[in-house]
Design a protein around this motif. Structure first.
Motif, PDB file in Angstrom:
ATOM      1  N   SER A  17      70.493  27.049  23.114  1.00 15.05           N
ATOM      2  CA  SER A  17      70.380  28.448  23.536  1.00 15.05           C
ATOM      3  C   SER A  17      69.077  28.702  24.284  1.00 15.05           C
ATOM      4  CB  SER A  17      70.483  29.372  22.320  1.00 15.05           C
ATOM      5  OG  SER A  17      69.465  29.068  21.389  1.00 15.05           O
ATOM      6  N   ALA A  18      68.009  27.979  23.945  1.00 15.10           N
ATOM      7  CA  ALA A  18      66.728  28.159  24.638  1.00 15.10           C
ATOM      8  C   ALA A  18      66.837  27.740  26.094  1.00 15.10           C
ATOM      9  CB  ALA A  18      65.633  27.358  23.939  1.00 15.10           C
ATOM     10  N   LEU A  19      67.596  26.659  26.370  1.00 12.62           N
ATOM     11  CA  LEU A  19      67.781  26.215  27.752  1.00 12.62           C
ATOM     12  C   LEU A  19      68.561  27.251  28.539  1.00 12.62           C
ATOM     13  CD1 LEU A  19      67.643  24.162  30.049  1.00 12.62           C
ATOM     14  CD2 LEU A  19      69.650  23.036  29.062  1.00 12.62           C
ATOM     15  N   VAL A  26      65.163  32.179  35.073  1.00  8.29           N
ATOM     16  CA  VAL A  26      64.903  31.660  36.418  1.00  8.29           C
ATOM     17  C   VAL A  26      65.799  32.346  37.437  1.00  8.29           C
ATOM     18  CG1 VAL A  26      65.103  29.626  37.894  1.00  8.29           C
ATOM     19  CG2 VAL A  26      64.044  29.428  35.644  1.00  8.29           C
ATOM     20  N   LEU A  27      67.078  32.477  37.102  1.00  5.35           N
ATOM     21  CA  LEU A  27      68.019  33.100  38.031  1.00  5.35           C
ATOM     22  C   LEU A  27      67.706  34.575  38.241  1.00  5.35           C
ATOM     23  CD1 LEU A  27      71.271  31.390  36.766  1.00  5.35           C
ATOM     24  CD2 LEU A  27      70.087  30.953  38.916  1.00  5.35           C
ATOM     25  N   ALA A  28      67.326  35.268  37.183  1.00  4.14           N
ATOM     26  CA  ALA A  28      66.983  36.682  37.307  1.00  4.14           C
ATOM     27  C   ALA A  28      65.768  36.866  38.202  1.00  4.14           C
ATOM     28  CB  ALA A  28      66.738  37.285  35.926  1.00  4.14           C
ATOM     29  N   ALA A  29      64.807  35.956  38.097  1.00  2.00           N
ATOM     30  CA  ALA A  29      63.592  36.051  38.908  1.00  2.00           C
ATOM     31  C   ALA A  29      63.882  35.787  40.383  1.00  2.00           C
ATOM     32  CB  ALA A  29      62.541  35.060  38.402  1.00  2.00           C
ATOM     33  N   ARG A  30      64.934  34.996  40.666  1.00  2.00           N
ATOM     34  CA  ARG A  30      65.248  34.662  42.061  1.00  2.00           C
ATOM     35  C   ARG A  30      66.180  35.673  42.713  1.00  2.00           C
ATOM     36  NH1 ARG A  30      63.701  30.202  44.103  1.00  2.00           N
ATOM     37  NH2 ARG A  30      65.380  30.132  45.622  1.00  2.00           N
ATOM     38  N   ARG A  31      66.682  36.645  41.926  1.00  2.00           N
ATOM     39  CA  ARG A  31      67.561  37.665  42.520  1.00  2.00           C
ATOM     40  C   ARG A  31      66.739  38.544  43.450  1.00  2.00           C
ATOM     41  NH1 ARG A  31      71.400  41.192  38.772  1.00  2.00           N
ATOM     42  NH2 ARG A  31      72.361  39.144  38.676  1.00  2.00           N
ATOM     43  N   LEU A  80      78.904  18.650  31.816  1.00  2.28           N
ATOM     44  CA  LEU A  80      79.112  19.572  32.935  1.00  2.28           C
ATOM     45  C   LEU A  80      79.915  20.781  32.468  1.00  2.28           C
ATOM     46  CD1 LEU A  80      78.934  20.287  35.946  1.00  2.28           C
ATOM     47  CD2 LEU A  80      80.972  18.878  36.315  1.00  2.28           C
ATOM     48  N   ALA A  81      80.964  20.541  31.697  1.00  3.80           N
ATOM     49  CA  ALA A  81      81.800  21.639  31.200  1.00  3.80           C
ATOM     50  C   ALA A  81      80.979  22.606  30.351  1.00  3.80           C
ATOM     51  CB  ALA A  81      82.968  21.088  30.402  1.00  3.80           C
ATOM     52  N   ALA A  82      80.096  22.076  29.500  1.00  4.30           N
ATOM     53  CA  ALA A  82      79.256  22.918  28.647  1.00  4.30           C
ATOM     54  C   ALA A  82      78.307  23.764  29.486  1.00  4.30           C
ATOM     55  CB  ALA A  82      78.469  22.053  27.670  1.00  4.30           C
ATOM     56  N   LEU A  83      77.750  23.184  30.531  1.00  5.01           N
ATOM     57  CA  LEU A  83      76.819  23.906  31.397  1.00  5.01           C
ATOM     58  C   LEU A  83      77.537  25.009  32.169  1.00  5.01           C
ATOM     59  CD1 LEU A  83      73.917  24.105  32.341  1.00  5.01           C
ATOM     60  CD2 LEU A  83      74.386  22.314  34.015  1.00  5.01           C
ATOM     61  N   SER A 194      69.184  16.093  30.932  1.00  2.00           N
ATOM     62  CA  SER A 194      69.751  14.956  30.210  1.00  2.00           C
ATOM     63  C   SER A 194      69.510  15.144  28.722  1.00  2.00           C
ATOM     64  CB  SER A 194      69.105  13.642  30.661  1.00  2.00           C
ATOM     65  OG  SER A 194      69.337  13.396  32.028  1.00  2.00           O
ATOM     66  N   LEU A 195      70.506  14.788  27.927  1.00  2.00           N
ATOM     67  CA  LEU A 195      70.377  14.856  26.478  1.00  2.00           C
ATOM     68  C   LEU A 195      70.720  13.505  25.885  1.00  2.00           C
ATOM     69  CD1 LEU A 195      72.019  18.291  25.560  1.00  2.00           C
ATOM     70  CD2 LEU A 195      69.586  17.741  25.631  1.00  2.00           C
ATOM     71  N   ASN A 196      70.005  13.134  24.853  1.00  2.00           N
ATOM     72  CA  ASN A 196      70.227  11.838  24.221  1.00  2.00           C
ATOM     73  C   ASN A 196      71.389  11.918  23.228  1.00  2.00           C
ATOM     74  OD1 ASN A 196      69.896   9.178  23.551  1.00  2.00           O
ATOM     75  ND2 ASN A 196      68.172   9.531  22.171  1.00  2.00           N
TER      76      ASN A 196
END
Length: 201
Positions: A17-19, A26-31, A80-83, A194-196
């Motif tokens: 959830s932190a990610l 980041v996206l809000a700042a670039r709007r 990818l699906a999770a993202l 990347s996640l281990n």
């Protein structure tokens, strides 16, 4: 995208959830901010806004930033699906996907030459998506060429989520990191995730 089993559909999203929160920030700042001038007169404020050619511009909210996702694990990667699920649920960006049709691990910054790179539209809930016959770097390069989507460049490119770590010398071989690097070469902000963990099939 290939249909998943009922168990997969009920599986909780493994994305931290932190990610997700950081990505949303980041996206809000670039709007782009709403166009307004502090010293505007009453007449200027009441007049309809015009573009650089003098044509009236509709009073609408700023468009959501376009985000491109790719994944070295391929179009059917669980990471990818999770993202995609996390970003679509957040509702703060227009999600676009371009990923290899199959797993392309450890191919570094390789590109496809002397053969045609085929792109095929695929179903991905909440996102516009293509699978291509090339490498992750081919995916980013093809999208930034303007051949797949209507925009010329996304606000952000995310390569991931890659299954397994990309640490130390592995970064030189990682096609996940290479995809993010390709976007950076075009001055497009990018990150590789990347996640281990490994998916047991």
């Amino acid at each position: 995208m290939a249909a998943s089993s009922g168990d997969d559909a009920r599986r909780p999203n493994p994305l931290p959830s932190a990610l997700v929160s950081n990505l949303h920030s980041v996206l809000a700042a670039r709007r782009p901010p709403p166009a307004e001038e502090a010293g505007a007169t009453a007449d200027e404020t009441s007049a309809p806004e015009a573009d650089s050619f003098g044509a009236p511009v509709a009073d609408e909210a700023p468009a959501k930033p376009a985000v491109l996702l790719t994944c070295a694990g391929g179009i059917r990667s669980a990471g990818l699906a999770a993202l995609v699920d996390a970003l679509v649920a957040g509702g703060r960006c227009d999600v676009h996907v371009c990923a290899p049709e199959s797993d392309k691990p450890a191919c570094g910054h390789s590109i496809t030459i002397r053969e045609t790179v085929a792109a095929t539209s695929v179903d991905f809930t909440g996102a516009k998506a293509f699978e291509i016959s090339g490498t992750p770097v081919d995916c980013v390069s093809l999208v930034l060429s303007g051949k797949l989507f209507s925009w010329s460049a996304p606000a952000l490119v995310i390569s991931g989520i890659n299954a397994g770590p990309n640490c130390g010398y592995e970064m030189f071989h990682s096609s996940a990191i290479a995809a993010a690097r390709e976007a950076l070469l075009y001055d497009v902000p990018s990150i590789a995730v990347s996640l281990n963990w490994w998916v047991c099939l």
